[in-house]
Motif scaffolding. Sequence first.
Motif, PDB file in Angstrom:
ATOM      1  N   ALA A  38      46.919  64.749  64.489  1.00 53.50           N
ATOM      2  CA  ALA A  38      47.651  64.080  63.403  1.00 53.50           C
ATOM      3  C   ALA A  38      48.901  63.441  63.995  1.00 53.50           C
ATOM      4  N   ASN A  39      48.666  62.381  64.809  1.00 52.35           N
ATOM      5  CA  ASN A  39      49.768  61.803  65.583  1.00 52.35           C
ATOM      6  C   ASN A  39      50.234  60.448  65.035  1.00 52.35           C
ATOM      7  N   SER A  40      50.032  60.252  63.747  1.00 49.57           N
ATOM      8  CA  SER A  40      50.689  59.214  62.934  1.00 49.57           C
ATOM      9  C   SER A  40      50.257  57.771  63.169  1.00 49.57           C
ATOM     10  N   VAL A  41      49.951  57.413  64.415  1.00 47.70           N
ATOM     11  CA  VAL A  41      49.604  56.012  64.686  1.00 47.70           C
ATOM     12  C   VAL A  41      48.489  55.889  65.724  1.00 47.70           C
ATOM     13  N   HIS A  42      47.726  54.805  65.565  1.00 46.18           N
ATOM     14  CA  HIS A  42      46.811  54.334  66.604  1.00 46.18           C
ATOM     15  C   HIS A  42      47.345  53.019  67.124  1.00 46.18           C
ATOM     16  N   GLY A  43      47.140  52.735  68.394  1.00 41.67           N
ATOM     17  CA  GLY A  43      47.434  51.411  68.943  1.00 41.67           C
ATOM     18  C   GLY A  43      46.439  51.072  70.029  1.00 41.67           C
ATOM     19  N   SER A  44      45.961  49.830  70.038  1.00 39.45           N
ATOM     20  CA  SER A  44      44.987  49.402  71.048  1.00 39.45           C
ATOM     21  C   SER A  44      45.538  49.653  72.445  1.00 39.45           C
ATOM     22  N   ASP A  45      44.616  49.962  73.387  1.00 38.50           N
ATOM     23  CA  ASP A  45      45.052  50.269  74.755  1.00 38.50           C
ATOM     24  C   ASP A  45      44.855  49.110  75.733  1.00 38.50           C
ATOM     25  N   SER A  46      44.311  47.978  75.261  1.00 38.22           N
ATOM     26  CA  SER A  46      44.164  46.799  76.126  1.00 38.22           C
ATOM     27  C   SER A  46      44.036  45.573  75.224  1.00 38.22           C
ATOM     28  N   GLU A  47      44.262  44.419  75.790  1.00 41.05           N
ATOM     29  CA  GLU A  47      44.112  43.185  74.984  1.00 41.05           C
ATOM     30  C   GLU A  47      42.663  42.988  74.579  1.00 41.05           C
ATOM     31  N   GLU A  48      41.753  43.359  75.457  1.00 39.05           N
ATOM     32  CA  GLU A  48      40.322  43.239  75.141  1.00 39.05           C
ATOM     33  C   GLU A  48      39.978  44.111  73.924  1.00 39.05           C
ATOM     34  N   ASN A  49      40.416  45.365  73.941  1.00 41.53           N
ATOM     35  CA  ASN A  49      40.138  46.244  72.797  1.00 41.53           C
ATOM     36  C   ASN A  49      40.904  45.804  71.550  1.00 41.53           C
ATOM     37  N   ALA A  50      42.088  45.245  71.727  1.00 42.09           N
ATOM     38  CA  ALA A  50      42.844  44.757  70.569  1.00 42.09           C
ATOM     39  C   ALA A  50      42.024  43.710  69.816  1.00 42.09           C
ATOM     40  N   ALA A  51      41.435  42.775  70.536  1.00 40.23           N
ATOM     41  CA  ALA A  51      40.639  41.726  69.889  1.00 40.23           C
ATOM     42  C   ALA A  51      39.445  42.326  69.155  1.00 40.23           C
ATOM     43  N   ILE A  52      38.778  43.304  69.780  1.00 34.94           N
ATOM     44  CA  ILE A  52      37.619  43.957  69.151  1.00 34.94           C
ATOM     45  C   ILE A  52      38.058  44.717  67.897  1.00 34.94           C
ATOM     46  N   GLU A  53      39.153  45.467  68.005  1.00 33.37           N
ATOM     47  CA  GLU A  53      39.616  46.307  66.888  1.00 33.37           C
ATOM     48  C   GLU A  53      40.147  45.456  65.730  1.00 33.37           C
ATOM     49  N   ILE A  54      40.851  44.358  66.035  1.00 28.40           N
ATOM     50  CA  ILE A  54      41.319  43.456  64.975  1.00 28.40           C
ATOM     51  C   ILE A  54      40.116  42.910  64.209  1.00 28.40           C
ATOM     52  N   ALA A  55      39.099  42.468  64.936  1.00 27.23           N
ATOM     53  CA  ALA A  55      37.918  41.872  64.290  1.00 27.23           C
ATOM     54  C   ALA A  55      37.116  42.911  63.500  1.00 27.23           C
ATOM     55  N   TYR A  56      37.273  44.192  63.858  1.00 25.92           N
ATOM     56  CA  TYR A  56      36.566  45.273  63.150  1.00 25.92           C
ATOM     57  C   TYR A  56      37.089  45.427  61.721  1.00 25.92           C
ATOM     58  N   PHE A  57      38.359  45.112  61.501  1.00 29.84           N
ATOM     59  CA  PHE A  57      38.980  45.347  60.191  1.00 29.84           C
ATOM     60  C   PHE A  57      39.466  44.088  59.471  1.00 29.84           C
ATOM     61  N   PHE A  58      39.654  42.998  60.181  1.00 30.68           N
ATOM     62  CA  PHE A  58      40.261  41.812  59.556  1.00 30.68           C
ATOM     63  C   PHE A  58      39.424  40.557  59.760  1.00 30.68           C
ATOM     64  N   LYS A  59      39.402  39.727  58.684  1.00 32.05           N
ATOM     65  CA  LYS A  59      38.891  38.361  58.812  1.00 32.05           C
ATOM     66  C   LYS A  59      40.039  37.498  59.341  1.00 32.05           C
ATOM     67  N   PRO A  60      39.721  36.440  60.089  1.00 36.93           N
ATOM     68  CA  PRO A  60      40.805  35.612  60.648  1.00 36.93           C
ATOM     69  C   PRO A  60      41.802  35.143  59.597  1.00 36.93           C
ATOM     70  N   GLU A  61      41.328  34.804  58.392  1.00 38.40           N
ATOM     71  CA  GLU A  61      42.233  34.266  57.372  1.00 38.40           C
ATOM     72  C   GLU A  61      43.152  35.335  56.770  1.00 38.40           C
ATOM     73  N   GLU A  62      42.908  36.591  57.056  1.00 36.78           N
ATOM     74  CA  GLU A  62      43.801  37.651  56.565  1.00 36.78           C
ATOM     75  C   GLU A  62      45.019  37.836  57.475  1.00 36.78           C
TER      76      GLU A  62
END
Length: 140
Positions: free
Chosen positions: A113-137
């Motif tokens: 229960a460590n309060s936050v998640h944050g991507s560990d690389s730019e590659e994973n950031a792009a994958i994780e953003i696309a997992y939850f958000f549409k570009p227009e959001e």
Amino acid sequence: MAVTRTFSIIKPDATRRNLTGAVAKMLEEAGLRIVASKRIRMSREQAEGFYGVHKERPFFADLVAFMISGPVVVQVLEGENAVQRNRDIMGATNPANADAGTIRKELAESIEANSVHGSDSEENAAIEIAYFFKPEEIVG
Ligand code: UDP
């Protein structure tokens, strides 16, 4: 340094304790801009898919149960060197090992229960953003 994006989750321990604003303030004070944000309840399938890289780890089942135990706030953060900047303000995975002034040291309850998640690389950031958000959001 280039302006980049990363993906963040305010986890259920933080939403439960009404710390959404406290986390957001620390992110903003660290130089990150919240360019997308929504409060959701993750489904089991979403949580299992999101943490799929950890599925063989002993903590996987508990982690999934924790992540669906309450609302989370998924966010896209933007700033110079956003992935590393966010990792720095988050602090170490185990709050007991996190530096003073980091989100996990100041706010987290435990290694799970460590309060936050944050991507560990730019590659994973792009994958994780696309997992939850549409570009227009995402409004930069
Ligand atoms: N976690 C856990 N027990 C552990 C290690 C990790 O419950 O021994 C959880 C914790 O919530 C962590 C998440 O699994 O944030 C993902 O682990 P990772 O090693 O990717 O840490 P992070 O990148 O979040 O610091």
